[in-house]
Scaffold this active site. Structure first.
Site, PDB file in Angstrom:
ATOM      1  N   ARG A 117      21.983   1.326  25.161  1.00 59.36           N
ATOM      2  CA  ARG A 117      21.125   0.169  25.401  1.00 59.36           C
ATOM      3  C   ARG A 117      19.626   0.507  25.278  1.00 59.36           C
ATOM      4  O   ARG A 117      18.807  -0.067  25.986  1.00 59.36           O
ATOM      5  CB  ARG A 117      21.386  -0.446  26.786  1.00 59.36           C
ATOM      6  CG  ARG A 117      22.765  -1.062  26.938  1.00 59.36           C
ATOM      7  CD  ARG A 117      22.800  -2.452  26.330  1.00 59.36           C
ATOM      8  NE  ARG A 117      24.171  -2.968  26.318  1.00 59.36           N
ATOM      9  CZ  ARG A 117      24.675  -3.775  27.235  1.00 59.36           C
ATOM     10  NH1 ARG A 117      23.928  -4.187  28.219  1.00 59.36           N
ATOM     11  NH2 ARG A 117      25.903  -4.186  27.148  1.00 59.36           N
TER      12      ARG A 117
ATOM     13  N   ARG B 204      16.374  -5.310  26.665  1.00 61.67           N
ATOM     14  CA  ARG B 204      15.398  -5.994  27.520  1.00 61.67           C
ATOM     15  C   ARG B 204      14.370  -5.109  28.213  1.00 61.67           C
ATOM     16  O   ARG B 204      13.398  -5.623  28.746  1.00 61.67           O
ATOM     17  CB  ARG B 204      16.132  -6.846  28.558  1.00 61.67           C
ATOM     18  CG  ARG B 204      16.664  -8.133  27.943  1.00 61.67           C
ATOM     19  CD  ARG B 204      17.591  -8.848  28.886  1.00 61.67           C
ATOM     20  NE  ARG B 204      18.781  -8.041  29.086  1.00 61.67           N
ATOM     21  CZ  ARG B 204      19.833  -8.409  29.804  1.00 61.67           C
ATOM     22  NH1 ARG B 204      19.816  -9.561  30.447  1.00 61.67           N
ATOM     23  NH2 ARG B 204      20.876  -7.642  29.915  1.00 61.67           N
TER      24      ARG B 204
ATOM     25  N   ARG C 107      13.206 -11.804  20.713  1.00 57.63           N
ATOM     26  CA  ARG C 107      14.402 -12.580  21.072  1.00 57.63           C
ATOM     27  C   ARG C 107      14.065 -13.974  21.621  1.00 57.63           C
ATOM     28  O   ARG C 107      14.966 -14.780  21.853  1.00 57.63           O
ATOM     29  CB  ARG C 107      15.243 -11.809  22.095  1.00 57.63           C
ATOM     30  CG  ARG C 107      16.142 -10.730  21.516  1.00 57.63           C
ATOM     31  CD  ARG C 107      17.338 -11.308  20.769  1.00 57.63           C
ATOM     32  NE  ARG C 107      17.942 -12.417  21.494  1.00 57.63           N
ATOM     33  CZ  ARG C 107      18.712 -12.317  22.564  1.00 57.63           C
ATOM     34  NH1 ARG C 107      19.028 -11.136  23.021  1.00 57.63           N
ATOM     35  NH2 ARG C 107      19.173 -13.391  23.166  1.00 57.63           N
TER      36      ARG C 107
ATOM     37  N   ASP D  27      26.834  -6.078  19.253  1.00 59.11           N
ATOM     38  CA  ASP D  27      27.538  -6.182  20.535  1.00 59.11           C
ATOM     39  C   ASP D  27      29.020  -5.988  20.278  1.00 59.11           C
ATOM     40  O   ASP D  27      29.501  -6.229  19.168  1.00 59.11           O
ATOM     41  CB  ASP D  27      27.286  -7.539  21.205  1.00 59.11           C
ATOM     42  CG  ASP D  27      27.699  -7.503  22.670  1.00 59.11           C
ATOM     43  OD1 ASP D  27      26.888  -7.085  23.510  1.00 59.11           O
ATOM     44  OD2 ASP D  27      28.854  -7.851  22.963  1.00 59.11           O
TER      45      ASP D  27
ATOM     46  N   TYR E 132      37.939  -8.932  27.990  1.00 63.15           N
ATOM     47  CA  TYR E 132      37.090 -10.127  27.778  1.00 63.15           C
ATOM     48  C   TYR E 132      37.915 -11.299  27.258  1.00 63.15           C
ATOM     49  O   TYR E 132      37.735 -12.438  27.685  1.00 63.15           O
ATOM     50  CB  TYR E 132      35.943  -9.819  26.814  1.00 63.15           C
ATOM     51  CG  TYR E 132      34.792  -9.097  27.473  1.00 63.15           C
ATOM     52  CD1 TYR E 132      34.016  -9.732  28.448  1.00 63.15           C
ATOM     53  CD2 TYR E 132      34.478  -7.784  27.151  1.00 63.15           C
ATOM     54  CE1 TYR E 132      32.977  -9.069  29.068  1.00 63.15           C
ATOM     55  CE2 TYR E 132      33.431  -7.116  27.770  1.00 63.15           C
ATOM     56  CZ  TYR E 132      32.689  -7.756  28.734  1.00 63.15           C
ATOM     57  OH  TYR E 132      31.653  -7.110  29.356  1.00 63.15           O
TER      58      TYR E 132
HETATM   59  O1  CP3 Z   1      20.829  -0.259  22.255  1.00 65.29           O
HETATM   60  C1  CP3 Z   1      22.064  -0.372  22.238  1.00 65.29           C
HETATM   61  O2  CP3 Z   1      22.822   0.283  22.957  1.00 65.29           O
HETATM   62  C2  CP3 Z   1      22.666  -1.273  21.162  1.00 65.29           C
HETATM   63  C3  CP3 Z   1      23.072  -2.501  21.524  1.00 65.29           C
HETATM   64  C4  CP3 Z   1      24.291  -2.863  22.381  1.00 65.29           C
HETATM   65  C5  CP3 Z   1      24.362  -4.136  22.978  1.00 65.29           C
HETATM   66  N1  CP3 Z   1      25.595  -4.278  23.513  1.00 65.29           N
HETATM   67  C6  CP3 Z   1      23.284  -5.126  22.944  1.00 65.29           C
HETATM   68  C7  CP3 Z   1      23.229  -6.127  24.021  1.00 65.29           C
HETATM   69  C8  CP3 Z   1      25.500  -2.215  22.612  1.00 65.29           C
HETATM   70  C9  CP3 Z   1      25.933  -0.824  22.217  1.00 65.29           C
HETATM   71  C10 CP3 Z   1      26.319  -3.130  23.342  1.00 65.29           C
HETATM   72  C11 CP3 Z   1      27.702  -2.860  23.727  1.00 65.29           C
HETATM   73  C12 CP3 Z   1      28.324  -3.672  24.780  1.00 65.29           C
HETATM   74  N2  CP3 Z   1      28.269  -5.014  24.964  1.00 65.29           N
HETATM   75  C13 CP3 Z   1      29.195  -3.152  25.750  1.00 65.29           C
HETATM   76  C14 CP3 Z   1      29.593  -1.714  25.853  1.00 65.29           C
HETATM   77  C15 CP3 Z   1      28.548  -0.919  26.527  1.00 65.29           C
HETATM   78  C16 CP3 Z   1      28.448  -1.132  27.992  1.00 65.29           C
HETATM   79  O3  CP3 Z   1      27.395  -1.595  28.414  1.00 65.29           O
HETATM   80  O4  CP3 Z   1      29.403  -0.804  28.691  1.00 65.29           O
HETATM   81  C17 CP3 Z   1      29.625  -4.210  26.567  1.00 65.29           C
HETATM   82  C18 CP3 Z   1      30.539  -4.142  27.756  1.00 65.29           C
HETATM   83  C19 CP3 Z   1      29.035  -5.396  26.047  1.00 65.29           C
HETATM   84  C20 CP3 Z   1      29.208  -6.788  26.516  1.00 65.29           C
HETATM   85  C21 CP3 Z   1      27.898  -7.315  26.969  1.00 65.29           C
HETATM   86  N3  CP3 Z   1      26.968  -7.826  26.110  1.00 65.29           N
HETATM   87  C22 CP3 Z   1      27.347  -7.324  28.289  1.00 65.29           C
HETATM   88  C23 CP3 Z   1      28.051  -6.849  29.533  1.00 65.29           C
HETATM   89  C24 CP3 Z   1      26.044  -7.848  28.171  1.00 65.29           C
HETATM   90  C25 CP3 Z   1      25.002  -7.997  29.253  1.00 65.29           C
HETATM   91  C26 CP3 Z   1      24.839  -9.376  29.769  1.00 65.29           C
HETATM   92  C27 CP3 Z   1      23.456  -9.526  30.386  1.00 65.29           C
HETATM   93  O5  CP3 Z   1      22.708 -10.395  29.882  1.00 65.29           O
HETATM   94  O6  CP3 Z   1      23.129  -8.798  31.320  1.00 65.29           O
HETATM   95  C28 CP3 Z   1      25.835  -8.173  26.812  1.00 65.29           C
HETATM   96  C29 CP3 Z   1      24.608  -8.716  26.200  1.00 65.29           C
HETATM   97  C30 CP3 Z   1      23.786  -7.731  25.469  1.00 65.29           C
HETATM   98  N4  CP3 Z   1      24.280  -6.834  24.554  1.00 65.29           N
HETATM   99  C31 CP3 Z   1      22.392  -7.583  25.541  1.00 65.29           C
HETATM  100  C32 CP3 Z   1      22.024  -6.600  24.620  1.00 65.29           C
HETATM  101  C33 CP3 Z   1      20.652  -6.116  24.258  1.00 65.29           C
HETATM  102  C34 CP3 Z   1      21.478  -8.412  26.404  1.00 65.29           C
HETATM  103  C35 CP3 Z   1      21.355  -9.755  25.791  1.00 65.29           C
HETATM  104  C36 CP3 Z   1      19.938 -10.286  25.776  1.00 65.29           C
HETATM  105  O7  CP3 Z   1      18.982  -9.509  25.549  1.00 65.29           O
HETATM  106  O8  CP3 Z   1      19.813 -11.501  25.911  1.00 65.29           O
END
Ligand code: CP3
Length: 355
Positions: A40, A44, A53, A89, A162
């Site tokens: 990540r 954010r 975004r 994602d 999911y």
């Molecule tokens: O920088 C990186 O690591 C690359 C981007 C990345 C994202 N998601 C972007 C993202 C990666 C590798 C993921 C993988 C992902 N997504 C996982 C596996 C990693 C982990 O955290 O265990 C999982 C479980 C998800 C599902 C998911 N997507 C979640 C739980 C969330 C968070 C929800 C929140 O808003 O708190 C997301 C959204 C997400 N994926 C964001 C980002 C940058 C935030 C969305 C935003 O900025 O609006």
């Protein structure tokens, strides 16, 4: 899938990054210093990410070439990390396979019509058009030159959770009940997810990704016998499906201290360790056949420079006893993290581990 050609071993995409510290550490080759990237790292915590975004939903951002390229590069430029991770994602391939899934801010993936035991596997279509993502990867690998781009996907269990729960779940009760009550449908569903993610990984590697990570974020919800019976064979099949492409494969999960011995399968080169395990113990459990990745607690980044530096130094020292070590957090960067702390940590690691 069989019509997609394999990369010949001398393919420039693989040779260009072969000497980079991340790839060398992943393969257990000697490195001059411990390489670092952060799960990540794009997201954010960065004001330039939040600005980009503004008014763009997550799924649109993940399917727009220019945004993928820019967001993926932001942490590389700012922090000087040793690898980029593709901005995407884990639910992106589900959407590309026709599942109605959204990523809601502050919540995560939400599936409109969750999968049940009766419709199970029939819902997972073939991987549709991901040309925006492939174009982004081609541009990124040109821009990154000898620095690796890490591609990724979710593991079948985490995606199934999911799909079945309809969104994030703390107890994964529906998922486990499905798994135990309808094992045949369960295995079909996980096999279909493994195939879909395998196609997604293959496309990322053929477009230029030089390592991949499989995220099994929720595997830690399972006891070892259930993990080994219901989940691991499908993760192995997924990892194995890109074996012919020759890029290092990282196998990571959260809360998986009890599962590390099982996760260290021959189909991966690196096992990720989260912050709940002392890295030295993780290395003992994983053994000498794999490199390790991890595992600074993301919360340590709020505790001040002395804590960050002393904990990071301990982790680097422990990592020296592994076959290879890639420094990372134990899980993703938390959104309120001060990006200056990450930049400082990268600089500290680059100096401190210079051998
Ligand atoms: O920088 C990186 O690591 C690359 C981007 C990345 C994202 N998601 C972007 C993202 C990666 C590798 C993921 C993988 C992902 N997504 C996982 C596996 C990693 C982990 O955290 O265990 C999982 C479980 C998800 C599902 C998911 N997507 C979640 C739980 C969330 C968070 C929800 C929140 O808003 O708190 C997301 C959204 C997400 N994926 C964001 C980002 C940058 C935030 C969305 C935003 O900025 O609006």
């Amino acid at each position: 899938m069989s019509e997609i050609p394999a990369l010949p071993p001398e393919h420039p995409l693989q040779t260009r990054t072969a000497g980079s510290p991340i790839i060398r550490a992943a393969r257990g080759e000697p490195v001059e210093r411990t390489p670092v990237w952060f799960m990540r790292q794009a997201g954010r915590s960065l004001p330039e990410y939040r600005a980009l975004r503004e008014g763009v939903d997550m799924m649109t951002a993940c399917n727009t070439t220019d945004l993928i390229v820019e967001i993926t590069m932001q942490p590389v430029r700012r922090h000087g990390v040793d690898a980029a991770i593709l901005f995407s994602d884990i639910v992106v391939p589900l959407r590309a396979a026709g599942i109605d899934v959204e990523i809601q801010p502050g919540v995560g993936p939400v599936v409109a019509d969750p999968v049940t035991t009766s419709d199970g596997v029939t819902r997972i279509g073939a991987l549709g058009d991901i040309s925006q993502i492939e174009a982004a990867i081609q541009m990124l690998t040109r821009e990154l030159a000898d620095k690796p781009l890490i591609g990724f996907c979710g593991a079948p269990f985490t995606l199934a959770s999911y799909l079945i729960e309809g969104g994030p779940s703390k107890d994964h009760a529906k998922t486990k009940a499905f798994m135990w009550s309808e094992p045949a449908v369960w295995h079909d569903l996980l096999a279909a997810l493994s195939r879909l993610c395998g196609e997604f990984l293959r496309a990322q590697i053929l477009a230029g990704a030089s390592a991949i990570q499989v995220f099994d974020s929720w595997a830690g919800a399972l006891a070892k016998p259930d993990y080994e019976t219901y989940v691991l064979p499908h993760s192995r099949a997924l990892l194995d499906s890109v074996a012919d492409l020759g890029v290092p494969r990282i196998h990571f999960g959260v809360g998986t201290g009890e599962l590390l011995t099982s996760m260290a399968v021959p189909e991966c080169e690196v096992v990720g360790v989260d912050q709940r395990v002392r890295l030295a113990d993780g290395i003992t459990r994983i053994g000498p056949e794999h490199s390790v990745q991890g595992n600074l607690d993301p919360a340590a980044l709020f505790a001040g420079e002395d804590v960050v530096h002393s904990r990071a130094a301990e982790i680097v020292a422990a990592g020296a006893n592994a076959r290879g070590h890639i420094f990372n957090l134990g899980h993703g960067v938390l959104p309120p993290t001060d990006p200056a702390v990450l930049t400082n940590l990268v600089a500290f690691l680059h100096e401190q581990s210079d051998r």
